[in-house]
Each structure stands twice: as structure tokens, then as C-alpha cells.
Enzyme design. Structure first.
Site, PDB file in Angstrom:
ATOM      1  N   ASP A 139       0.902  -1.060   0.054  1.00 34.62           N
ATOM      2  CA  ASP A 139      -0.005  -0.009  -0.228  1.00 34.62           C
ATOM      3  C   ASP A 139       0.884   1.217  -0.023  1.00 34.62           C
ATOM      4  O   ASP A 139       1.742   1.423   0.920  1.00 34.62           O
ATOM      5  CB  ASP A 139      -0.874  -0.105   1.386  1.00 34.62           C
ATOM      6  N   TYR A 158      -5.121  11.151  -3.297  1.00 33.57           N
ATOM      7  CA  TYR A 158      -5.358  12.724  -2.590  1.00 33.57           C
ATOM      8  C   TYR A 158      -4.467  13.209  -1.631  1.00 33.57           C
ATOM      9  O   TYR A 158      -4.709  14.180  -0.992  1.00 33.57           O
ATOM     10  CB  TYR A 158      -6.853  12.778  -2.049  1.00 33.57           C
TER      11      TYR A 158
HETATM   12  C1  LIG Z   1      -5.208   7.037   3.211  1.00 33.17           C
HETATM   13  C2  LIG Z   1      -5.172   5.555   3.156  1.00 33.17           C
HETATM   14  C3  LIG Z   1      -5.897   4.593   2.602  1.00 33.17           C
HETATM   15  C4  LIG Z   1      -7.112   5.371   2.293  1.00 33.17           C
HETATM   16  O1  LIG Z   1      -8.218   4.495   1.630  1.00 33.17           O
HETATM   17  P1  LIG Z   1      -9.535   4.942   1.013  1.00 33.17           P
HETATM   18  O2  LIG Z   1     -10.138   3.953   0.248  1.00 33.17           O
HETATM   19  O3  LIG Z   1      -9.079   5.948  -0.112  1.00 33.17           O
HETATM   20  O4  LIG Z   1     -10.207   5.648   2.000  1.00 33.17           O
HETATM   21  C5  LIG Z   1      -5.759   3.313   2.619  1.00 33.17           C
HETATM   22  N1  LIG Z   1      -4.681   2.761   3.019  1.00 33.17           N
HETATM   23  C6  LIG Z   1      -3.697   3.609   3.566  1.00 33.17           C
HETATM   24  C7  LIG Z   1      -2.262   3.027   3.981  1.00 33.17           C
HETATM   25  C8  LIG Z   1      -3.772   4.921   3.557  1.00 33.17           C
HETATM   26  O5  LIG Z   1      -2.932   5.619   4.253  1.00 33.17           O
END
Ligand SMILES: *Cc1c(COP(=O)(O)O)cnc(C)c1O
Length: 428
Positions: free
Chosen positions: A213, A238
């Protein structure tokens, strides 16, 4: 280029000088800044709005949508998830044809986890860590439930108060029964950077697939997904990619495995020929099979406009400034905040630290409220006691870092935070 860190003892004027000699400083003017006195330490949660995005979106809305109408599909909309994906890929060390921009990070994680588990039948373990972002862990739990609870989730715990994770403990958790290793490249609370290459190689040596991720690393630091042989990666647009609230996310699937894995969501955009309207699903070749449905063109256009600027700067210059900003922040922390009950919640070694610095305080939640309400400082708060100070290389200045730390010090030494409630609100 290179940065000479402003001398802490020289005060604010040293920060001003550092901004004057910073080759990336002019980029700050490329973003909307309505209140120059605001210290914005939350670009790691929602990046600032690039000015060119306003003009670009206006073109997309007025000309592409308003005038062009459905003809837009013939003028770049259909290819947009790929085109934007390849631009993102260029920041990640990924050759074209392996990244698409679509859906949310969580949905892309779901696609990757389900695809990886079905590509490793007969294996029962999924390895992650207790520092991972909750959505990532929830997605894994949901996938386990979906497959009838035959997998177990092994969470490696931090040995040093949630700052880092011992890589050899992660390696020890990976066995020939491991189907998937899913980790955040940069952890969301402490900003610890994993050695992606080392963990990926170890997982592969045991026949497991990896999913990284990149939400807190895309646009903040360089990496080499292709040459490190990463299988899957997902991430967010974002944060450091300034794509706007709820911007479409991305998914990377290594070309070597693209035709062996399938998305759990069989939508028409992932079909071999969507416009044949065949009633039977056949997966498209390559990364396309991970698309589900129609791309959100307005939101995707905002991502593309911001990427064009970031790609132009390049990740090495961005990382260099990021390190200078976090080093300066930590030097100021040592001089001005450590004596006020704060402890550092991020690694001191820049090589394993991303682009935010967490500082911890027993009354962190109240301090966060006081900073926002009275000091024009916007950090964010992450349980149980982390104030996250996100430093966005294209928009954060050295003076902003100095001002922010000074206002945090002033807030705590005046006790301004004591009147704020400790009871948590829904969004922190
Ligand atoms: C910000 C973030 C997300 C965000 O997930 P969304 O589906 O966009 O809400 C997921 N994983 C990590 C590690 C993040 O920092």
C-alpha cells in the site's frame, strides 16, 4: 541541488533564508493558498489544490462535457485510467501498462487481496503488521470471511512503541504457508518506511505474493516497483499526489502475473471487448481486467493535472526536500518541544522515515484542537496520542515548519489546550 538545513539557533530568519535558496520553493505558488498565515501540516491527508487543476477542470467541464458531450469518449476519456495510471507509474518505477487509476484505495486493495488469495490456493496465512492502516486490515478480514475462514491473519507487532517493525520478525512470519504479505510501504502513524525490496524478495523466496500500500509514499519518495519485482501495489491520489478529496486511487499489477490473476469484480470495463456487449465475461488482457466500470472523468482529470506537475519535478528532487523538511522539523522538536512533554513518534533515521513527523503527547487530542481553533495550524490526530505533522515537499516551506513548531510550543506552554474536551469527535 542539496539542502543546507537552517540553523535552529538562528531562529526564523534561517528558515526564511532556506526558502530563498530552495529550488522547489517556487512550486508553492502553483497551489491555491488563500491564507498565507495558515500552517498546513495535513498535505499527507489531503494535499493542497494546484492552481492549474482549476483551469483544467473548467476545460473538462465546459468543453469536454458541456460542449463535447458523449463525444468525449472518443477524445481521451476511455484511455484516461491508463494514461493517468502510466503517469503515476512513472513515479513508482513502473513501466507503462501496469498501473490504472480507478476506484478507491480500499476497493483496489480488495481486488488485489482477492486476486492474490485465489492465485495461491492451499496456503493459509496472510501476513501484515499491527501498524497497518485499519482499512487494509479490514479488507483482509473481509476476504478471509469470504473464503470461509480458512486463512489466518498474522500481524507482526512493533517492538519499539509503534515506531518501526523489526524486518526479521516480518521475515520470520513468512513461511511456505503464506499466501500474501500485505504491508504499507510507509506506515500511517509513525511514517516508518519498510524495506520493500527486502521483504518482497523474502516473500517470493517462500512462494508468497506481495501487496504494497503506497498511500503515504506515492508522490513522497521514489521506489522501483518493477526492478524490485513487486506483485501488486495500491495507493491513494488525494494525499501527496494532490488529486483532490476522494480522488480515484490506483492499482499496480506486475506485467509478469497480469494474465494469471483475476479481479473479483467482473465489470464491463474489465471485459475483453466492452463494446461488443457480449453476455459472457472474458477478462481483458493485461492490467485492464482490474477495471470495473466507467471512470469518474471529472475527478480523474483533477488527478491528471496535478500529476503533470509532479512528474515534471521528479521524485528525487521531491525526496531530497522531504528529508530536509523532516530533519529540520526534528531538530526544532528537540530544541523546542521535547521539554514540553512531547516524545518523537517517528524514526530519527531519515532513511526509514517518510514525509511526515509524528509527535506524541498525552494531551495530543486537545492540543490538536487548540492548534486548529486558535493558532492557524492544521495537523491531524491519530490515536492514541499522535499529532501528525505532514510535510508536503511542493507546498510546505521551511518557514512554515518553523512557525508551526513555534505555535505548538506557544500553545502548550500557555496551556491553551486544557479547555478542549478529551472526548473524540467522529472525524479526527
Ligand atoms: C489513506 C489511506 C488509505 C485510504 O483508503 P481509501 O479507500 O481512499 O479511503 C488506505 N490505506 C492507507 C495505508 C492509507 O494511508
Amino acid at each position: 541541488m542539496g539542502y543546507n538545513l537552517p540553523l535552529v539557533s538562528a531562529g526564523r530568519s534561517a528558515a526564511l533564508e532556506a526558502d530563498q535558496s530552495d529550488a522547489l520553493a517556487p512550486y508553492r505558488n502553483q497551489f491555491v493558498i488563500t491564507d498565507p498565515a495558515l500552517v498546513y501540516f495535513d498535505g499527507n491527508s489531503l494535499g493542497r489544490l494546484p492552481k492549474q487543476t482549476i483551469a483544467h477542470l473548467s476545460t473538462v467541464i465546459n468543453q469536454e462535457w458541456g460542449d463535447g458531450l458523449i463525444r468525449g469518449w472518443g477524445h481521451g476519456w476511455y484511455e484516461a485510467p491508463h494514461r493517468v495510471g502510466d503517469k503515476i507509474g512513472s513515479l513508482l518505477g513502473a513501466a507503462p501498462g501496469q498501473v490504472i487509476a480507478c476506484d478507491s484505495t480500499s476497493v483496489n486493495l480488495y481486488k488485489a487481496v482477492m486476486a492474490a488469495l485465489s492465485a495461491r490456493p492451499g496456503r493459509h496465512s496472510i501476513v501484515s503488521d499491527a501498524l497497518n492502516f485499519p482499512s487494509d486490515l479490514y479488507i483482509i478480514q473481509g476476504a478471509i470471511a469470504h473464503y470461509g475462514n480458512v486463512h489466518n491473519l498474522q500481524l507482526v507487532h512493533s517492538h519499539d512503541a509503534e515506531l518501526t517493525v523489526d524486518l526479521s520478525a516480518v521475515e520470520a512470519a513468512i513461511t511456505t504457508d503464506t499466501a500474501v504479505v500485505l504491508l504499507s510501504h510507509v506506515t500511517f502513524k509513525s511514517g516508518y518506511i519498510y524495506d520493500m525490496q527486502r521483504i518482497t524478495a523474502h516473500a517470493h523466496a517462500h512462494g508468497a505474493l506481495v501487496i504494497w500500500d503506497l498511500s503515504h509514499s506515492a508522490g513522497a519518495l521514489p521506489m522501483q516497483l518493477d526492478s524490485w519485482h513487486v506483485d501488486f501495489a495500491v495507493g491513494c491520489c488525494y494525499k501527496f499526489l494532490n488529486g483532490g478529496p476522494g480522488a480515484p486511487a490506483f492499482i499496480y499489477v506486475n506485467r509478469q502475473i497480469q494474465d494469471e490473476v483475476t479481479s473479483p469484480i467482473w465489470g464491463w470495463f474489465g471485459q475483453k471487448s466492452p463494446f461488443a456487449f457480449d453476455i459472457h465475461y472474458e477478462p481483458a488482457a493485461g492490467i485492464d481486467r482490474f477495471l470495473a466500470g466507467t471512470p469518474p472523468m471529472i475527478a480523474l482529470s483533477a488527478v491528471e493535472s496535478s500529476l503533470d506537475m509532479i512528474v515534471g519535478v521528479g521524485m528525487h528532487a521531491i525526496r531530497e526536500k522531504s528529508i530536509a523538511l523532516t530533519e529540520y522539523m526534528i531538530a526544532l522538536f528537540d530544541a523546542h518541544l521535547a521539554a514540553h512533554g512531547f516524545t518523537l513518534g517517528s524514526p530519527r533515521d531519515a532513511a526509514i522515515r517518510g514525509s511526515h513527523v509524528s509527535i506524541r503527547h498525552p494531551m495530543g487530542y486537545q492540543i490538536n484542537q487548540a492548534l486548529i481553533a486558535e493558532q492557524k495550524v492544521i495537523p491531524d490526530f491519530r490515536e492514541p496520542d499522535n499529532l501528525r505533522l505532514g510535510l508536503s515537499p511542493l507546498t510546505t516551506s521551511f518557514t512554515e515548519v518553523w512557525d508551526g513548531v513555534d505555535r505548538i510550543r506557544a500553545t502548550v506552554s500557555a496551556g491553551l489546550h486544557h479547555k478542549y474536551p478529551a472526548a473524540r469527535k467522529a472525524v479526527t
